[in-house]
Motif scaffolding. Structure first.
Motif, PDB file in Angstrom:
ATOM      1  N   PRO A   1      -0.188  28.863 -34.898  1.00  0.00           N
ATOM      2  CA  PRO A   1      -0.240  28.919 -33.364  1.00  0.00           C
ATOM      3  C   PRO A   1      -1.204  29.297 -32.117  1.00  0.00           C
ATOM      4  N   SER A   2      -2.289  28.687 -32.072  1.00  0.00           N
ATOM      5  CA  SER A   2      -3.552  29.612 -30.961  1.00  0.00           C
ATOM      6  C   SER A   2      -3.555  28.427 -29.750  1.00  0.00           C
ATOM      7  N   ILE A   3      -4.527  28.770 -28.578  1.00  0.00           N
ATOM      8  CA  ILE A   3      -5.423  28.471 -27.847  1.00  0.00           C
ATOM      9  C   ILE A   3      -6.550  27.749 -28.506  1.00  0.00           C
TER      10      ILE A   3
ATOM     11  N   SER B   1       2.764  22.674 -26.989  1.00  0.00           N
ATOM     12  CA  SER B   1       4.169  24.289 -26.368  1.00  0.00           C
ATOM     13  C   SER B   1       5.112  24.159 -26.640  1.00  0.00           C
ATOM     14  N   PHE B   2       5.267  22.784 -25.499  1.00  0.00           N
ATOM     15  CA  PHE B   2       7.088  22.954 -25.732  1.00  0.00           C
ATOM     16  C   PHE B   2       7.382  22.491 -26.825  1.00  0.00           C
ATOM     17  N   LEU B   3       7.083  22.231 -27.827  1.00  0.00           N
ATOM     18  CA  LEU B   3       8.009  22.771 -28.826  1.00  0.00           C
ATOM     19  C   LEU B   3       7.459  23.669 -29.920  1.00  0.00           C
ATOM     20  N   GLY B   4       6.464  25.178 -28.939  1.00  0.00           N
ATOM     21  CA  GLY B   4       6.899  25.807 -29.581  1.00  0.00           C
ATOM     22  C   GLY B   4       5.692  25.599 -31.137  1.00  0.00           C
ATOM     23  N   LEU B   5       4.723  25.294 -30.767  1.00  0.00           N
ATOM     24  CA  LEU B   5       3.543  25.043 -31.756  1.00  0.00           C
ATOM     25  C   LEU B   5       2.176  25.000 -31.098  1.00  0.00           C
ATOM     26  N   GLY B   6       2.451  25.629 -29.709  1.00  0.00           N
ATOM     27  CA  GLY B   6       1.007  25.312 -28.855  1.00  0.00           C
ATOM     28  C   GLY B   6       0.907  26.630 -29.101  1.00  0.00           C
ATOM     29  N   VAL B   7       0.527  27.154 -26.873  1.00  0.00           N
ATOM     30  CA  VAL B   7       0.307  28.643 -26.603  1.00  0.00           C
ATOM     31  C   VAL B   7       1.222  29.057 -26.384  1.00  0.00           C
ATOM     32  N   GLN B   8       1.055  30.537 -27.527  1.00  0.00           N
ATOM     33  CA  GLN B   8       2.831  31.773 -27.459  1.00  0.00           C
ATOM     34  C   GLN B   8       2.841  32.627 -26.480  1.00  0.00           C
ATOM     35  N   PRO B   9       3.573  32.789 -25.923  1.00  0.00           N
ATOM     36  CA  PRO B   9       4.799  32.977 -24.724  1.00  0.00           C
ATOM     37  C   PRO B   9       4.335  34.727 -25.514  1.00  0.00           C
ATOM     38  N   PRO B  10       3.439  35.621 -24.489  1.00  0.00           N
ATOM     39  CA  PRO B  10       3.975  35.480 -23.058  1.00  0.00           C
ATOM     40  C   PRO B  10       3.438  34.497 -22.369  1.00  0.00           C
ATOM     41  N   THR B  11       2.119  34.075 -22.752  1.00  0.00           N
ATOM     42  CA  THR B  11       0.350  33.588 -22.292  1.00  0.00           C
ATOM     43  C   THR B  11       1.281  32.460 -21.102  1.00  0.00           C
TER      44      THR B  11
ATOM     45  N   SER C   1       3.177  32.082  -9.603  1.00  0.00           N
ATOM     46  CA  SER C   1       1.628  33.074 -10.541  1.00  0.00           C
ATOM     47  C   SER C   1       1.474  32.788 -12.512  1.00  0.00           C
ATOM     48  N   ARG C   2       2.778  32.108 -12.562  1.00  0.00           N
ATOM     49  CA  ARG C   2       2.270  31.739 -14.008  1.00  0.00           C
ATOM     50  C   ARG C   2       1.904  30.124 -14.327  1.00  0.00           C
ATOM     51  N   ILE C   3       2.285  29.624 -13.537  1.00  0.00           N
ATOM     52  CA  ILE C   3       1.528  27.494 -13.353  1.00  0.00           C
ATOM     53  C   ILE C   3       0.210  28.240 -12.846  1.00  0.00           C
ATOM     54  N   ILE C   4      -0.353  29.078 -12.184  1.00  0.00           N
ATOM     55  CA  ILE C   4      -2.290  29.185 -11.552  1.00  0.00           C
ATOM     56  C   ILE C   4      -2.428  29.027 -12.920  1.00  0.00           C
ATOM     57  N   TYR C   5      -1.823  30.088 -13.492  1.00  0.00           N
ATOM     58  CA  TYR C   5      -2.367  30.929 -15.369  1.00  0.00           C
ATOM     59  C   TYR C   5      -2.508  29.706 -15.662  1.00  0.00           C
ATOM     60  N   GLY C   6      -1.010  28.905 -16.071  1.00  0.00           N
ATOM     61  CA  GLY C   6      -0.879  27.571 -16.699  1.00  0.00           C
ATOM     62  C   GLY C   6      -2.325  27.023 -16.517  1.00  0.00           C
ATOM     63  N   THR C   7      -2.888  26.278 -15.703  1.00  0.00           N
ATOM     64  CA  THR C   7      -3.415  25.635 -14.965  1.00  0.00           C
ATOM     65  C   THR C   7      -5.300  26.110 -15.999  1.00  0.00           C
ATOM     66  N   ARG C   8      -5.698  27.030 -15.494  1.00  0.00           N
ATOM     67  CA  ARG C   8      -5.998  27.482 -16.376  1.00  0.00           C
ATOM     68  C   ARG C   8      -6.404  26.899 -18.174  1.00  0.00           C
ATOM     69  N   ILE C   9      -4.849  27.659 -18.696  1.00  0.00           N
ATOM     70  CA  ILE C   9      -4.827  27.303 -20.240  1.00  0.00           C
ATOM     71  C   ILE C   9      -5.085  25.447 -20.204  1.00  0.00           C
ATOM     72  N   SER C  10      -5.183  25.138 -19.409  1.00  0.00           N
ATOM     73  CA  SER C  10      -4.825  23.441 -19.438  1.00  0.00           C
ATOM     74  C   SER C  10      -6.178  23.044 -18.936  1.00  0.00           C
ATOM     75  N   MET C  11      -6.581  23.331 -18.551  1.00  0.00           N
ATOM     76  CA  MET C  11      -8.005  22.766 -18.437  1.00  0.00           C
ATOM     77  C   MET C  11      -8.873  23.500 -19.305  1.00  0.00           C
ATOM     78  N   GLU C  12      -9.435  24.524 -19.516  1.00  0.00           N
ATOM     79  CA  GLU C  12      -9.258  24.840 -20.820  1.00  0.00           C
ATOM     80  C   GLU C  12      -9.509  24.529 -21.852  1.00  0.00           C
TER      81      GLU C  12
ATOM     82  N   GLY D   1       3.959  24.200 -20.814  1.00  0.00           N
ATOM     83  CA  GLY D   1       4.948  23.470 -21.781  1.00  0.00           C
ATOM     84  C   GLY D   1       5.940  24.657 -22.254  1.00  0.00           C
ATOM     85  N   ASN D   2       5.796  25.556 -22.421  1.00  0.00           N
ATOM     86  CA  ASN D   2       6.258  26.232 -23.086  1.00  0.00           C
ATOM     87  C   ASN D   2       7.251  27.043 -21.537  1.00  0.00           C
ATOM     88  N   MET D   3       6.377  26.913 -20.607  1.00  0.00           N
ATOM     89  CA  MET D   3       7.621  26.866 -19.566  1.00  0.00           C
ATOM     90  C   MET D   3       8.496  26.027 -19.166  1.00  0.00           C
ATOM     91  N   LEU D   4       8.634  25.122 -19.702  1.00  0.00           N
ATOM     92  CA  LEU D   4       9.107  23.788 -19.715  1.00  0.00           C
ATOM     93  C   LEU D   4      10.498  23.843 -20.870  1.00  0.00           C
TER      94      LEU D   4
END
Length: 276
Positions: free
Chosen positions: A135-137, A214-224, A68-79, A228-231
């Motif tokens: 940090p925000s989308i 997001s992996f470095l903590g400077l992108g999309v912030q949890p829990p969104t 479910s999180r990967i599917i919603y992550g697709t929306r974030i990445s495409m946006e 990257g933040n899933m990694l």
């Protein structure tokens, strides 16, 4: 445009990349209907469960469904990819068109601006800007867009320099057409193929940059949910929960590869020499 789509569909890699991009867009648009669970719902009874029929991609540290999180992550990445590339295309096309059409001091000024921007490594420039912003989308989209227009500007400038002395442009000038009409009606449509290629390749690059931030903590912030933040969440328990890193990583790999294949195929079918 229709001929380009037909040629793209006839190309084996073009057909593959078109289907892949179509699936990604469909997943992004229909994310609320495709997710089996709420991507933000915490379930402490099912923490770090491996892939199973109930959770096809397993669960994370808080019991949230990874699929479910990967599917919603697709929306974030495409946006992020579409908006950031749209912004960079708008800025790059505008400045490149001015430089290529008018030449002279306008071309010199814009070319020096491009050279100055290219002096700074893109990722460090983005990190420096993000460090001063929250940090925000939205901020990620704007920063990636405003730091990625230089290549597009160079492409458009080169196309306009080669087209502005053609017979159809001279005829339009003799007919009394304004500069804006010549640029948008005559020059820009003929410069579209390299712009489309740059846009397609840029989407993959923007998605990769967003994932890195997001992996470095400077992108999309949890829990969104973001790939990257899933990694980031998965690296702390890589030895006991491999699925937390493997599946988001595969999502990034497949998405970027799909857009890069689409861009390379577009470049091939729009290049007369390669088509011959």
């Amino acid at each position: 445009m229709g001929e380009t789509l037909i040629l793209l569909w006839r190309h084996p890699w073009g057909r593959f990349s078109l289907v892949g991009v179509g699936i990604l867009v469909l997943v992004a648009l229909a994310a609320p209907y495709l997710t089996p669970y709420d991507p933000l719902a915490i379930d402490v009874r099912h923490v770090l469960e491996p892939p199973s029929p109930a959770h096809p991609l397993g669960t994370d540290l808080l019991g949230r469904d990874v699929l479910s999180r990967i599917i919603y992550g697709t929306r974030i990445s495409m946006e992020v990819g579409v908006v950031a590339v749209g912004l960079s295309l708008a800025v790059g096309t505008f400045l490149g068109a001015l430089a290529g059409y008018y030449g002279g001091w306008v071309d010199g000024l814009i070319s020096r601006l491009i050279d100055i921007m290219l002096c700074f490594p893109t990722i460090f420039l983005i990190l420096a800007v993000i460090a001063y912003l929250q940090p925000s989308i939205l901020n990620i989209m704007i920063v990636i867009g405003l730091t990625g227009w230089m290549g597009v500007a160079r492409l458009v400038r080169a196309e306009f320099l080669s087209l502005r002395e053609r017979e159809f442009v001279l005829s339009a000038r003799l007919a009394g057409a304004s500069d804006l009409r010549i640029i948008f009606r005559h020059l820009l449509p003929n410069a579209l193929p390299p712009i489309l290629v740059a846009a397609t390749l840029g989407v993959g690059n923007a998605i990769l940059i967003e994932s890195a931030l997001s992996f470095l903590g400077l992108g999309v912030q949890p829990p969104t949910p973001s790939w990257g933040n899933m990694l980031t969440e998965g690296k702390s328990c890589l030895e006991v929960a491999w699925w937390l890193s493997v599946f988001p990583g595969l999502a990034i790999l497949i998405t970027v590869l799909t857009f890069n294949l689409l861009g390379e195929t577009l470049q091939e079918i729009t290049n007369p020499r390669k088509r011959v």
